[in-house]
Design a protein around this motif. Structure first.
Motif, PDB file in Angstrom:
ATOM      1  N   PRO A 163       0.808  -1.216   0.000  1.00 49.47           N
ATOM      2  CA  PRO A 163       0.000   0.000   0.000  1.00 49.47           C
ATOM      3  C   PRO A 163       0.847   1.276   0.000  1.00 49.47           C
ATOM      4  N   ALA A 164       1.951   1.283   0.747  1.00 51.54           N
ATOM      5  CA  ALA A 164       2.802   2.471   0.779  1.00 51.54           C
ATOM      6  C   ALA A 164       3.363   2.779  -0.608  1.00 51.54           C
ATOM      7  N   GLU A 165       3.821   1.761  -1.314  1.00 51.05           N
ATOM      8  CA  GLU A 165       4.364   1.958  -2.662  1.00 51.05           C
ATOM      9  C   GLU A 165       3.271   2.412  -3.626  1.00 51.05           C
ATOM     10  N   THR A 166       2.085   1.842  -3.490  1.00 54.28           N
ATOM     11  CA  THR A 166       0.968   2.224  -4.351  1.00 54.28           C
ATOM     12  C   THR A 166       0.576   3.682  -4.129  1.00 54.28           C
ATOM     13  N   LEU A 167       0.560   4.110  -2.871  1.00 53.40           N
ATOM     14  CA  LEU A 167       0.208   5.492  -2.550  1.00 53.40           C
ATOM     15  C   LEU A 167       1.256   6.481  -3.053  1.00 53.40           C
ATOM     16  N   ALA A 168       2.525   6.129  -2.927  1.00 51.64           N
ATOM     17  CA  ALA A 168       3.582   7.010  -3.433  1.00 51.64           C
ATOM     18  C   ALA A 168       3.466   7.163  -4.950  1.00 51.64           C
ATOM     19  N   ALA A 169       3.171   6.059  -5.656  1.00 50.77           N
ATOM     20  CA  ALA A 169       2.992   6.129  -7.103  1.00 50.77           C
ATOM     21  C   ALA A 169       1.769   6.982  -7.457  1.00 50.77           C
ATOM     22  N   PHE A 170       0.710   6.874  -6.650  1.00 51.32           N
ATOM     23  CA  PHE A 170      -0.486   7.701  -6.858  1.00 51.32           C
ATOM     24  C   PHE A 170      -0.136   9.187  -6.770  1.00 51.32           C
ATOM     25  N   ALA A 171       0.618   9.575  -5.755  1.00 52.11           N
ATOM     26  CA  ALA A 171       0.988  10.981  -5.581  1.00 52.11           C
ATOM     27  C   ALA A 171       1.841  11.479  -6.749  1.00 52.11           C
ATOM     28  N   ARG A 172       2.764  10.641  -7.233  1.00 49.70           N
ATOM     29  CA  ARG A 172       3.588  11.049  -8.379  1.00 49.70           C
ATOM     30  C   ARG A 172       2.727  11.254  -9.620  1.00 49.70           C
ATOM     31  N   ALA A 173       1.791  10.344  -9.861  1.00 49.75           N
ATOM     32  CA  ALA A 173       0.929  10.454 -11.035  1.00 49.75           C
ATOM     33  C   ALA A 173       0.016  11.670 -10.948  1.00 49.75           C
ATOM     34  N   LEU A 174      -0.432  11.996  -9.741  1.00 45.20           N
ATOM     35  CA  LEU A 174      -1.293  13.157  -9.555  1.00 45.20           C
ATOM     36  C   LEU A 174      -0.564  14.430  -9.988  1.00 45.20           C
ATOM     37  N   GLU A 175       0.689  14.545  -9.615  1.00 44.75           N
ATOM     38  CA  GLU A 175       1.467  15.719  -9.998  1.00 44.75           C
ATOM     39  C   GLU A 175       1.776  15.725 -11.489  1.00 44.75           C
ATOM     40  N   ALA A 176       2.129  14.570 -12.021  1.00 41.94           N
ATOM     41  CA  ALA A 176       2.526  14.505 -13.433  1.00 41.94           C
ATOM     42  C   ALA A 176       1.334  14.687 -14.368  1.00 41.94           C
ATOM     43  N   ASP A 177       0.186  14.091 -14.032  1.00 43.81           N
ATOM     44  CA  ASP A 177      -0.945  14.072 -14.953  1.00 43.81           C
ATOM     45  C   ASP A 177      -1.938  15.196 -14.719  1.00 43.81           C
TER      46      ASP A 177
END
Length: 441
Positions: A163-177
């Motif tokens: 879950p921690a890795e999934t959430l970090a990827a979510f935050a990166r995608a939010l900024e990028a997209d």
């Protein structure tokens, strides 16, 4: 607690929030990309309850859409008589806060750029954020347009990541997209996750584990506990209770005796215990509409038409949502910023503007005693399915006739627009009332 890139070999490897790498840190930086934005915690790979809160959501969207605003203090809100809906972190450095009267915000930050809210645009971005959350887990409990709780238990196989890795990827995608950022709190329950998400804003990722919860909370003020407002904080302070550690030291039976059910809740939360599930079906608790006037107004004859117009807005929202409500609440803000609320419970749920207005009008009469008001609002709570709303009223012979008339007006409005049919009371309101701004409902 969080942002602890050190650790022992027994701990999970630090997680780089910028590249997603899991590797031992080198001088407190990611071994792969060199970023200092590492998160490490003994329970990092065992926690699955998260609170995600977008950072300065409205202001962030405005800055995204107008890069010239990037380094400027931005306030999103109404006119000078309104309040701050949200503000960027530059404005917050100057002391601006959400819900602050606009004139006070501009006194604190006179160089701020003030932008009128664009709720349609914010709602669309909020929908996109929510869709991305639902792609992580079906257990998403919305709190507002820009924040929610998530339960990622059992999603490791689906995402091939903790879950921690999934959430970090979510935050990166939010900024990028989407061009906005979010702060994330990860914990064993909702109470601790919400506290964690507030620890390191903006762009934060904070962890509170079960083992440390009691010690972490001990030094914190009681005000961080949900449901502990200023009035109850003052009551606790009068009893000598200011920190959560003091609550921890008290007998739960004594807390129950002193403060009733709330005391029982305090005893649990003070130790970090919270068994509430993440509930995707939570839904809205009320539907309301309000407006802030550019100039304070007084008198029942001036307030009633505005109340009728707001009642129609609430009615339209209830009808679109397929809901009715049993409790009608009137809200007023006086010229000296005191907020008054008065409520009435109906015999049956309603979605009719006529019933909402009549209940609100009864509540307004005693308050319209010559005092000047800067805001008026009306809302409906205790929401229920529309099928149970507005049965025939044997005690009011005219109720059925008024309901049929309102339904006929709804059909005309659906075909020709909301202003195709107006009651004389509403028309008079628009023609002669002091201009105001609709506040976010």
């Amino acid at each position: 607690m969080t942002e602890n890139p050190g650790g022992t070999p027994a701990h999970p490897l630090p997680l780089c929030r910028d590249c997603g790498a899991r590797a031992p840190a080198r001088r407190d930086r990611c071994a792969r990309c060199g970023s200092p934005r590492l998160v490490a915690h003994p329970e990092l790979d065992r926690l699955a309850i998260a609170h995600i809160d977008c950072d300065a959501f409205f202001a962030a969207i405005e800055k995204r859409d107008n890069p010239q605003l990037r380094d400027l203090p931005v306030i999103v809100g109404g006119g000078r008589r309104g309040v701050v809906s949200t503000c960027c972190y530059i404005a917050r450095i100057h002391g601006v806060r959400s819900a602050m009267p606009m004139f006070k915000a501009l006194e604190a930050c006179p160089d701020a750029v003030v932008i009128k809210p664009n709720l349609a645009k914010y709602s669309e971005v909020g929908r996109q954020v929510r869709e991305r959350m639902l792609a992580l887990t079906p257990l998403v409990e919305p709190v507002s347009i820009d924040e929610a709780f998530l339960d990622l238990t059992g999603t490791q196989r689906l995402h091939r990541a903790s879950p921690a890795e999934t959430l970090a990827a979510f935050a990166r995608a939010l900024e990028a997209d989407l061009g906005i950022s979010a702060s994330i709190g990860l914990a064993p329950n909702k109470f601790l996750a919400k506290i964690a998400s507030d620890l390191d804003k903006p762009r934060g990722f904070s962890v509170i584990g079960a083992a440390e919860a009691r010690a972490f909370l001990a030094e914190r003020p009681v005000g961080i506990i949900w449901g502990i407002g200023k009035v109850f904080q003052a009551k606790l302070a009068a009893d000598g209770i200011r920190t959560i550690g003091q609550l921890q030291a008290m007998d739960p039976t004594d807390l129950l005796r002193r403060y009733g059910a709330l005391g029982q809740r305090l005893a649990r939360l003070a130790t970090g215990a919270d068994d509430r599930p993440v509930s995707p079906d939570r839904g809205a608790k009320s539907i309301s509409a309000e407006t802030t006037f550019d100039t304070d107004i007084a008198g029942l004859d001036r307030l009633r038409p505005i109340l009728r117009e707001l009642s129609e807005k609430v009615s339209q929202r209830l009808k679109r949502a397929g809901l009715g409500g049993r409790t009608v609440t009137l809200k007023l803000k006086t010229a000296d910023f005191r907020i008054l609320t008065r409520s009435r419970q109906l015999a049956d749920p309603t979605q009719l503007a006529d019933r909402i207005f009549r209940a609100g009008d009864d509540l307004l009469g005693p308050e319209a005693d010559g005092r000047r008001f800067r805001l008026i609002g009306i809302g409906v709570g205790e929401l229920a399915d529309a099928g149970s709303a507005d049965p025939g009223d044997l005690l009011d012979a005219g109720a059925g006739r008024r309901a049929r008339a309102e339904q006929a007006m709804d059909k005309v409005r659906d075909r020709f627009g909301t202003e195709a049919v107006e009651l004389g009371l509403v028309h008079a309101s628009r023609a002669r009332r002091t201009p105001g701004r609709p506040d976010e409902a």
